[in-house]
Design a protein around this motif. Structure first.
Motif, PDB file in Angstrom:
ATOM      1  N   HIS A   1      -3.206   2.138 -11.927  1.00 23.40           N
ATOM      2  CA  HIS A   1      -4.007   0.926 -12.090  1.00 23.40           C
ATOM      3  C   HIS A   1      -3.882   0.106 -10.810  1.00 23.40           C
ATOM      4  CE1 HIS A   1      -4.544   2.195 -16.092  1.00 23.40           C
ATOM      5  NE2 HIS A   1      -3.652   1.447 -16.709  1.00 23.40           N
ATOM      6  N   ALA A   2      -4.445   0.654  -9.751  1.00 23.71           N
ATOM      7  CA  ALA A   2      -4.273   0.096  -8.414  1.00 23.71           C
ATOM      8  C   ALA A   2      -5.429   0.569  -7.544  1.00 23.71           C
ATOM      9  CB  ALA A   2      -2.934   0.547  -7.822  1.00 23.71           C
ATOM     10  N   GLU A   3      -5.534  -0.014  -6.377  1.00 25.14           N
ATOM     11  CA  GLU A   3      -6.602   0.410  -5.462  1.00 25.14           C
ATOM     12  C   GLU A   3      -6.294   1.767  -4.837  1.00 25.14           C
ATOM     13  OE1 GLU A   3      -8.621  -3.468  -3.660  1.00 25.14           O
ATOM     14  OE2 GLU A   3      -6.446  -3.486  -3.348  1.00 25.14           O
ATOM     15  N   TYR A   4      -5.011   2.053  -4.639  1.00 21.46           N
ATOM     16  CA  TYR A   4      -4.605   3.332  -4.046  1.00 21.46           C
ATOM     17  C   TYR A   4      -3.365   3.837  -4.758  1.00 21.46           C
ATOM     18  CZ  TYR A   4      -7.746   1.996  -0.252  1.00 21.46           C
ATOM     19  OH  TYR A   4      -8.854   1.627   0.463  1.00 21.46           O
ATOM     20  N   VAL A   5      -3.144   5.159  -4.720  1.00 21.49           N
ATOM     21  CA  VAL A   5      -1.967   5.747  -5.342  1.00 21.49           C
ATOM     22  C   VAL A   5      -1.528   6.976  -4.545  1.00 21.49           C
ATOM     23  CG1 VAL A   5      -3.340   7.185  -6.930  1.00 21.49           C
ATOM     24  CG2 VAL A   5      -0.980   6.580  -7.534  1.00 21.49           C
ATOM     25  N   ARG A   6      -0.222   7.122  -4.414  1.00 25.99           N
ATOM     26  CA  ARG A   6       0.337   8.330  -3.781  1.00 25.99           C
ATOM     27  C   ARG A   6       0.499   9.409  -4.826  1.00 25.99           C
ATOM     28  NH1 ARG A   6       5.459  10.940  -2.748  1.00 25.99           N
ATOM     29  NH2 ARG A   6       6.483   9.484  -4.181  1.00 25.99           N
ATOM     30  N   VAL A   7       0.093  10.643  -4.491  1.00 23.71           N
ATOM     31  CA  VAL A   7       0.199  11.782  -5.400  1.00 23.71           C
ATOM     32  C   VAL A   7       1.137  12.819  -4.797  1.00 23.71           C
ATOM     33  CG1 VAL A   7      -1.054  13.630  -6.573  1.00 23.71           C
ATOM     34  CG2 VAL A   7      -2.142  11.390  -6.253  1.00 23.71           C
ATOM     35  N   PRO A   8       2.353  12.975  -5.338  1.00 31.09           N
ATOM     36  CA  PRO A   8       3.241  14.046  -4.866  1.00 31.09           C
ATOM     37  C   PRO A   8       2.747  15.423  -5.325  1.00 31.09           C
ATOM     38  CG  PRO A   8       4.444  12.308  -6.058  1.00 31.09           C
ATOM     39  CD  PRO A   8       2.991  12.122  -6.340  1.00 31.09           C
ATOM     40  N   TYR A   9       3.187  16.456  -4.634  1.00 33.50           N
ATOM     41  CA  TYR A   9       2.842  17.841  -4.990  1.00 33.50           C
ATOM     42  C   TYR A   9       1.339  17.966  -5.276  1.00 33.50           C
ATOM     43  CZ  TYR A   9       7.907  18.116  -5.744  1.00 33.50           C
ATOM     44  OH  TYR A   9       9.283  18.059  -5.594  1.00 33.50           O
TER      45      TYR A   9
ATOM     46  N   GLU B   1      -5.902  10.249   2.546  1.00 31.82           N
ATOM     47  CA  GLU B   1      -4.840  10.638   3.483  1.00 31.82           C
ATOM     48  C   GLU B   1      -4.180  11.896   2.945  1.00 31.82           C
ATOM     49  OE1 GLU B   1      -1.035   8.586   5.852  1.00 31.82           O
ATOM     50  OE2 GLU B   1      -2.105   7.480   4.282  1.00 31.82           O
ATOM     51  N   VAL B   2      -3.848  12.825   3.846  1.00 33.91           N
ATOM     52  CA  VAL B   2      -3.344  14.131   3.440  1.00 33.91           C
ATOM     53  C   VAL B   2      -2.073  14.451   4.214  1.00 33.91           C
ATOM     54  CG1 VAL B   2      -3.877  16.601   3.319  1.00 33.91           C
ATOM     55  CG2 VAL B   2      -5.684  14.928   2.952  1.00 33.91           C
ATOM     56  N   GLY B   3      -1.024  14.880   3.482  1.00 30.86           N
ATOM     57  CA  GLY B   3       0.208  15.309   4.123  1.00 30.86           C
ATOM     58  C   GLY B   3       0.031  16.629   4.844  1.00 30.86           C
ATOM     59  N   PRO B   4       0.883  16.923   5.832  1.00 33.58           N
ATOM     60  CA  PRO B   4       0.699  18.115   6.667  1.00 33.58           C
ATOM     61  C   PRO B   4       0.857  19.446   5.939  1.00 33.58           C
ATOM     62  CG  PRO B   4       2.774  17.010   7.187  1.00 33.58           C
ATOM     63  CD  PRO B   4       2.009  16.083   6.303  1.00 33.58           C
TER      64      PRO B   4
ATOM     65  N   ASP C   1       0.842  -1.192   0.000  1.00 35.02           N
ATOM     66  CA  ASP C   1       0.000   0.000   0.000  1.00 35.02           C
ATOM     67  C   ASP C   1       0.880   1.246   0.000  1.00 35.02           C
ATOM     68  OD1 ASP C   1      -2.188  -1.646   0.174  1.00 35.02           O
ATOM     69  OD2 ASP C   1      -2.557  -1.278   2.303  1.00 35.02           O
ATOM     70  N   PRO C   2       0.463   2.299  -0.712  1.00 36.31           N
ATOM     71  CA  PRO C   2       1.219   3.557  -0.659  1.00 36.31           C
ATOM     72  C   PRO C   2       0.933   4.305   0.638  1.00 36.31           C
ATOM     73  CG  PRO C   2      -0.739   3.860  -1.995  1.00 36.31           C
ATOM     74  CD  PRO C   2      -0.721   2.408  -1.594  1.00 36.31           C
ATOM     75  N   GLY C   3       1.843   5.200   0.982  1.00 28.33           N
ATOM     76  CA  GLY C   3       1.653   6.051   2.156  1.00 28.33           C
ATOM     77  C   GLY C   3       2.238   7.424   1.914  1.00 28.33           C
ATOM     78  N   ILE C   4       2.040   8.320   2.840  1.00 28.89           N
ATOM     79  CA  ILE C   4       2.610   9.666   2.753  1.00 28.89           C
ATOM     80  C   ILE C   4       4.126   9.571   2.906  1.00 28.89           C
ATOM     81  CG2 ILE C   4       2.689  11.945   3.814  1.00 28.89           C
ATOM     82  CD1 ILE C   4       0.060  11.397   2.423  1.00 28.89           C
ATOM     83  N   GLN C   5       4.865  10.079   1.925  1.00 27.88           N
ATOM     84  CA  GLN C   5       6.325  10.096   1.998  1.00 27.88           C
ATOM     85  C   GLN C   5       6.869  11.503   2.217  1.00 27.88           C
ATOM     86  OE1 GLN C   5       8.195   8.075  -1.313  1.00 27.88           O
ATOM     87  NE2 GLN C   5       6.786   6.342  -1.213  1.00 27.88           N
TER      88      GLN C   5
END
Length: 391
Positions: A139-147, A68-71, A19-23
């Motif tokens: 093409h996944a259930e979740y994805v991390r979006v930078p910026y 999920e949202v980064g600070p 699973d992706p997470g906040i990086q």
């Protein structure tokens, strides 16, 4: 989570991946609602784009719900429905300040290969090899979006998921071809390729005031769609001499603007096709430039050619003499999505731009390998497969 992964040339499978997470503080994580296949993905599938690794998650055209949202994120909150630009840009570098978002200095975290190939690096892209940043695709259930404050955009309530997903990539790419190609009121515009990108270019040209729009392809269902949605005239290149037909339509001059929306695996009926295909397979050239050549020869003197189709490296028999002696303007780019997406969503909401019809085959993510088979082989009238990770 489950995701569609690249397993080798012409090999795809749905696998479990982390699973992706906040990086970083400017990230969000989305639950993917819809993710569309793109014609440029076929270059990955066929092994024409370097730096793919087994297990890479594909997909770069998508919308989702923020979970999920980064600070440091200010524009988005949990529960928002957003569409995301396929190209990743920081919003702060010199290129972003000029709205050249796909050229961002900071969006690609692995620039070495593209610097070697092209002299400098473009921005990053979701699901498009480690040369473009190695970002996991959509093409996944979740994805991390930078910026996320730069590249994710809230979808207006009146815009359907079916329409909004194509504001991620096909919409801005196609619109950019007409816009940066310099379409002016009264122009005659020719578009090579009647996929989703070419069809958006045709609609954009009409909305920007072109007097005539001509779309060139060989698939009757795509040509019929271009005629219906953009009011375009159509040419089947397997049935007519395209150059002669365009000159006849334009009083002998040729179109004012030519948009190439085909890319590095162009098909043709002439002897150049087996020539180009053989050289590509032998790696004596990386790309087949058939449609680009035809656009250069067919456009009028002093006209404009915009290259939207993806090209990776080197081509043979490029008609530089024709380009120079005809006084042509030739431009190309990966799409500057952040420049166009808000405007496109507004036009979709008003009914001016039609995109929902591109998703001809909607299916659960588990069927994605089959979707790509239909897409690659143009079976069952497939324009674009769209995957539902929750389906």
């Amino acid at each position: 989570m489950k995701a569609l992964t690249w397993q080798g040339v012409n090999k795809l499978s749905v696998e479990k991946v982390p699973d992706p997470g906040i990086q970083n503080s400017h990230d969000v994580v989305l639950r993917v609602i819809r993710s569309a296949a793109c014609g440029s993905d076929l270059h990955l599938l066929g092994g024409y784009i370097p730096a793919m690794e087994k297990g890479d998650v594909l997909g770069h055209e998508f919308l989702g719900e923020v979970v999920e949202v980064g600070p440091s994120v200010r524009k988005h909150k949990v529960g928002d429905r957003v569409v995301v630009s396929s190209f990743i840009a920081c919003g702060k570098c010199w290129y972003c300040s000029k709205e050249l978002y796909s050229l961002c200095d900071n969006g690609n975290t692995n620039p070495a290969l593209t610097e070697f190939l092209w002299g400098s690096n473009p921005g990053g892209c979701f699901g498009y090899s480690h040369a473009m940043g190695g970002n996991a695709g959509s093409h996944a259930e979740y994805v991390r979006v930078p910026y996320a404050d730069v590249g994710a955009f809230a979808v207006p309530e009146g815009v359907s998921d079916e329409a909004a997903v194509f504001a991620s990539d096909a919409g801005p790419t196609g619109w950019m071809g007409a816009d940066l190609g310099g379409v002016q009121p009264g122009d005659v515009v020719a578009v090579w390729g009647a996929g989703a990108v070419g069809q958006v270019s045709a609609q954009a040209a009409a909305l920007l005031g072109a007097s005539r729009v001509v779309v060139i392809d060989r698939y009757p269902e795509r040509l019929a769609m271009a005629k219906e949605l953009a009011g375009a005239e159509t040419l089947d290149y397997t049935a007519v001499d395209v150059d002669a037909a365009l000159r006849e339509l334009t009083g002998g001059r040729g179109p004012d603007v030519a948009v190439e929306a085909v890319g590095m695996e162009a098909h043709s009926t002439g002897v150049q096709f087996p020539y180009d295909q053989a050289k590509q397979q032998l790696r004596l050239q990386t790309d087949r430039p058939t449609a680009v050549r035809q656009a250069i020869y067919s456009v009028r003197k002093g006209g404009s050619v915009f290259v939207l189709g993806v090209f990776a490296g080197l081509v043979d028999k490029f008609p530089l003499g024709a380009a120079m002696n005809k006084g042509l303007t030739i431009r190309g780019a990966q799409m500057h999505g952040q420049r166009y997406i808000p405007m496109l969503l507004d036009r979709i909401a008003k009914g001016e731009l039609k995109t929902a019809q591109f998703g001809t085959h909607v299916m659960p993510l588990s069927k994605a390998p089959k979707g790509y088979e239909l897409f690659k082989d143009k079976k069952e009238g497939c324009v674009r497969p769209v995957f539902l990770p929750g389906g």
